[in-house]
Design a protein around this motif. Structure first.
Motif, PDB file in Angstrom:
ATOM      1  N   VAL A   1       0.666  -1.288   0.165  1.00  0.00           N
ATOM      2  CA  VAL A   1      -0.164  -0.036  -0.010  1.00  0.00           C
ATOM      3  C   VAL A   1       0.748   1.225   0.023  1.00  0.00           C
ATOM      4  CG1 VAL A   1      -1.759   1.493   1.239  1.00  0.00           C
ATOM      5  CG2 VAL A   1      -2.054  -1.163   0.971  1.00  0.00           C
ATOM      6  N   ALA A   2       2.084   1.310   0.742  1.00  0.00           N
ATOM      7  CA  ALA A   2       2.807   2.409   1.166  1.00  0.00           C
ATOM      8  C   ALA A   2       3.662   2.753  -0.369  1.00  0.00           C
ATOM      9  CB  ALA A   2       3.708   2.258   2.275  1.00  0.00           C
ATOM     10  N   ALA A   3       4.085   1.619  -0.585  1.00  0.00           N
ATOM     11  CA  ALA A   3       5.065   1.558  -1.881  1.00  0.00           C
ATOM     12  C   ALA A   3       4.309   1.940  -3.386  1.00  0.00           C
ATOM     13  CB  ALA A   3       5.727   0.237  -1.934  1.00  0.00           C
ATOM     14  N   VAL A   4       3.411   1.318  -3.575  1.00  0.00           N
ATOM     15  CA  VAL A   4       2.602   1.425  -4.835  1.00  0.00           C
ATOM     16  C   VAL A   4       1.228   1.701  -4.752  1.00  0.00           C
ATOM     17  CG1 VAL A   4       4.461   0.147  -6.255  1.00  0.00           C
ATOM     18  CG2 VAL A   4       2.441  -1.133  -5.119  1.00  0.00           C
ATOM     19  N   SER A   5       0.815   2.041  -3.599  1.00  0.00           N
ATOM     20  CA  SER A   5      -0.687   2.373  -3.554  1.00  0.00           C
ATOM     21  C   SER A   5      -1.491   1.160  -3.904  1.00  0.00           C
ATOM     22  CB  SER A   5      -1.005   3.644  -4.091  1.00  0.00           C
ATOM     23  OG  SER A   5      -2.320   4.217  -3.598  1.00  0.00           O
ATOM     24  N   ASP A   6      -1.207  -0.004  -3.712  1.00  0.00           N
ATOM     25  CA  ASP A   6      -1.663  -1.265  -4.036  1.00  0.00           C
ATOM     26  C   ASP A   6      -3.258  -1.146  -3.652  1.00  0.00           C
ATOM     27  OD1 ASP A   6      -2.560  -4.185  -4.075  1.00  0.00           O
ATOM     28  OD2 ASP A   6      -0.572  -4.284  -4.945  1.00  0.00           O
ATOM     29  N   ASN A   7      -4.168  -1.394  -4.522  1.00  0.00           N
ATOM     30  CA  ASN A   7      -5.382  -1.163  -4.163  1.00  0.00           C
ATOM     31  C   ASN A   7      -6.013  -2.457  -3.730  1.00  0.00           C
ATOM     32  OD1 ASN A   7      -6.204   1.213  -5.332  1.00  0.00           O
ATOM     33  ND2 ASN A   7      -6.461   0.725  -7.375  1.00  0.00           N
ATOM     34  N   PHE A   8      -5.580  -3.632  -4.294  1.00  0.00           N
ATOM     35  CA  PHE A   8      -6.021  -4.937  -3.772  1.00  0.00           C
ATOM     36  C   PHE A   8      -5.620  -5.195  -2.385  1.00  0.00           C
ATOM     37  CE2 PHE A   8      -6.961  -9.515  -5.659  1.00  0.00           C
ATOM     38  CZ  PHE A   8      -7.895  -9.613  -4.869  1.00  0.00           C
ATOM     39  N   ALA A   9      -4.340  -4.811  -2.053  1.00  0.00           N
ATOM     40  CA  ALA A   9      -3.748  -4.976  -0.530  1.00  0.00           C
ATOM     41  C   ALA A   9      -4.555  -4.099   0.318  1.00  0.00           C
ATOM     42  CB  ALA A   9      -2.356  -4.555  -0.829  1.00  0.00           C
ATOM     43  N   THR A  10      -5.125  -2.665  -0.201  1.00  0.00           N
ATOM     44  CA  THR A  10      -5.783  -1.811   0.542  1.00  0.00           C
ATOM     45  C   THR A  10      -7.083  -2.564   1.060  1.00  0.00           C
ATOM     46  OG1 THR A  10      -4.891  -0.039  -0.433  1.00  0.00           O
ATOM     47  CG2 THR A  10      -6.944   0.483   0.511  1.00  0.00           C
ATOM     48  N   ASN A  11      -7.639  -3.056  -0.101  1.00  0.00           N
ATOM     49  CA  ASN A  11      -8.925  -3.711   0.178  1.00  0.00           C
ATOM     50  C   ASN A  11      -9.099  -4.836   1.272  1.00  0.00           C
ATOM     51  OD1 ASN A  11     -10.434  -1.812  -1.431  1.00  0.00           O
ATOM     52  ND2 ASN A  11     -10.755  -3.180  -3.050  1.00  0.00           N
ATOM     53  N   VAL A  12      -8.114  -5.643   1.212  1.00  0.00           N
ATOM     54  CA  VAL A  12      -7.813  -6.789   1.882  1.00  0.00           C
ATOM     55  C   VAL A  12      -7.385  -6.311   3.423  1.00  0.00           C
ATOM     56  CG1 VAL A  12      -6.564  -8.716   2.644  1.00  0.00           C
ATOM     57  CG2 VAL A  12      -7.260  -8.425   0.091  1.00  0.00           C
ATOM     58  N   LEU A  13      -6.574  -5.547   3.486  1.00  0.00           N
ATOM     59  CA  LEU A  13      -6.284  -4.786   4.825  1.00  0.00           C
ATOM     60  C   LEU A  13      -7.301  -4.172   5.446  1.00  0.00           C
ATOM     61  CD1 LEU A  13      -2.762  -3.172   4.667  1.00  0.00           C
ATOM     62  CD2 LEU A  13      -3.378  -5.198   6.245  1.00  0.00           C
ATOM     63  N   LEU A  14      -8.151  -3.236   4.787  1.00  0.00           N
ATOM     64  CA  LEU A  14      -9.433  -2.657   5.239  1.00  0.00           C
ATOM     65  C   LEU A  14     -10.391  -3.800   5.737  1.00  0.00           C
ATOM     66  CD1 LEU A  14     -10.587   0.004   5.782  1.00  0.00           C
ATOM     67  CD2 LEU A  14     -11.441   0.111   3.230  1.00  0.00           C
ATOM     68  N   ALA A  15     -10.632  -4.639   4.943  1.00  0.00           N
ATOM     69  CA  ALA A  15     -11.527  -5.685   5.536  1.00  0.00           C
ATOM     70  C   ALA A  15     -11.334  -6.255   6.889  1.00  0.00           C
ATOM     71  CB  ALA A  15     -11.561  -6.828   4.329  1.00  0.00           C
ATOM     72  N   ARG A  16      -9.983  -6.456   7.003  1.00  0.00           N
ATOM     73  CA  ARG A  16      -9.562  -6.981   8.318  1.00  0.00           C
ATOM     74  C   ARG A  16      -9.386  -6.119   9.343  1.00  0.00           C
ATOM     75  NH1 ARG A  16      -8.492  -8.290  12.591  1.00  0.00           N
ATOM     76  NH2 ARG A  16      -6.800  -9.617  13.474  1.00  0.00           N
ATOM     77  N   VAL A  17      -9.082  -4.770   9.226  1.00  0.00           N
ATOM     78  CA  VAL A  17      -9.134  -3.473  10.296  1.00  0.00           C
ATOM     79  C   VAL A  17     -10.479  -3.080  10.425  1.00  0.00           C
ATOM     80  CG1 VAL A  17      -8.403  -1.266  10.631  1.00  0.00           C
ATOM     81  CG2 VAL A  17      -6.723  -3.137   9.820  1.00  0.00           C
ATOM     82  N   GLY A  18     -11.200  -2.587   9.291  1.00  0.00           N
ATOM     83  CA  GLY A  18     -12.702  -2.490   9.611  1.00  0.00           C
ATOM     84  C   GLY A  18     -12.725  -0.926   9.129  1.00  0.00           C
ATOM     85  N   LEU A  19     -13.737  -0.378   8.184  1.00  0.00           N
ATOM     86  CA  LEU A  19     -13.690   0.846   7.813  1.00  0.00           C
ATOM     87  C   LEU A  19     -14.189   1.857   9.182  1.00  0.00           C
ATOM     88  CD1 LEU A  19     -13.574   3.077   5.458  1.00  0.00           C
ATOM     89  CD2 LEU A  19     -15.922   2.417   5.000  1.00  0.00           C
ATOM     90  N   ASP A  20     -14.878   1.286  10.086  1.00  0.00           N
ATOM     91  CA  ASP A  20     -15.388   2.091  11.440  1.00  0.00           C
ATOM     92  C   ASP A  20     -14.334   2.159  11.970  1.00  0.00           C
ATOM     93  OD1 ASP A  20     -18.011   2.163  10.580  1.00  0.00           O
ATOM     94  OD2 ASP A  20     -18.613   0.542  11.758  1.00  0.00           O
TER      95      ASP A  20
END
Length: 275
Positions: A103-122
């Motif tokens: 995410v930090a290096a190349v703003s990876d969209n797939f990695a963002t979505n998987v991390l966000l699903a784990r952490v939670g948008l709330d």
């Protein structure tokens, strides 16, 4: 404050980009605003909002709420195209910290979505509020198509809040020294130096260490009608944080050339300010 001559030059460059909405803020190391242009205007910031996810990940790792070595698996419903490398890799699962690196290096969209699903948008939203970010937030996961049923943008933010956020990173005052240091390490490998940061002529693939005594940490956001670059930069004479956000209506035409020219001019002025 910057000199009136410099402020006039910056104002003229931004005003020359017709039909573009700007939110710009440059602040000193102590947080004092040196220059602003629509700094309290909240604009769409595309991938800049992923910084909030990275902060949430770093904080949860520090608190023991998230194992940095936990492997997360990509699933078809979280798949998304455009920026990123994971969509091109064979492996279906990666550790949390590797996903943060993507995410930090190349703003990876797939990695963002998987991390966000784990952490939670709330959880990310609560974190933003705890940082006193009222105009800045990550609104949704990354989507290939955004419909009226979805939030109108991936993320939003104002230049004043974003420059202050990166000022905290630069001063190692973001939640804790450990979180600040982790964000510094992750942001150091970002490869997009095409906007404000272009003025420094760094190697986009290797600029973790000081280059000509200058240290830069930044995060960018790009969409068809969005350019955003936020960061902190330190040189021999000064340490600054900045946020430069531009939005325009595609119906008014393609404004990329004038926007990028203005952003690079701001970068050149930042380079002079820290020299």
């Amino acid at each position: 404050m910057v000199s009136s001559e410099l402020a006039d030059r910056l104002d003229a460059a931004l005003d020359a980009a017709a039909e573009v909405s700007w939110s710009v803020c440059i602040a000193g190391h102590d947080g004092e605003v040196l220059y602003s242009h629509g700094a309290d205007r909240a604009l769409s910031t595309a991938s800049v909002g992923k910084v909030l996810l990275l902060i949430a990940v770093a904080r949860r790792i520090e608190l023991g709420l998230l194992d940095p070595n936990e492997r997360l698996t990509r699933t078809p419903e979280l798949s998304v195209a455009d920026s990123g490398l994971w969509q091109h890799l064979c492996t279906d699962s990666l550790p949390v910290t590797d996903l943060a690196v993507l995410v930090a290096a190349v703003s990876d969209n797939f990695a963002t979505n998987v991390l966000l699903a784990r952490v939670g948008l709330d959880a990310v939203r609560r974190l933003a509020l705890s940082l006193d970010l009222r105009q800045t937030g990550l609104l949704d996961r990354v989507r290939d198509v955004r419909t009226p049923d979805h939030p109108p943008a991936l993320s939003v933010g104002s230049a004043r809040e974003l420059s202050e956020l990166f000022g905290r990173i630069g001063r190692r005052e973001l939640l804790s020294p450990n979180v600040s240091d982790q964000l510094d390490r992750w942001l150091a490998i970002g490869v997009d130096l095409s906007m404000v940061a272009a003025a420094f002529n760094f190697d986009p693939l290797a600029h973790r260490e000081p280059d000509r005594t200058v240290v830069l940490r930044n995060k960018t956001g790009t969409d068809s009608s969005i350019r955003a670059d936020v960061g902190c930069i330190a040189g021999p004479a000064n340490r600054l944080s900045y946020a430069v956000l531009a939005n325009w209506d595609l119906a008014s035409g393609d404004r990329r050339d004038t926007v990028m020219a203005a952003m690079k001019l701001i970068g050149a002025e930042l380079r002079r300010l820290i020299a």
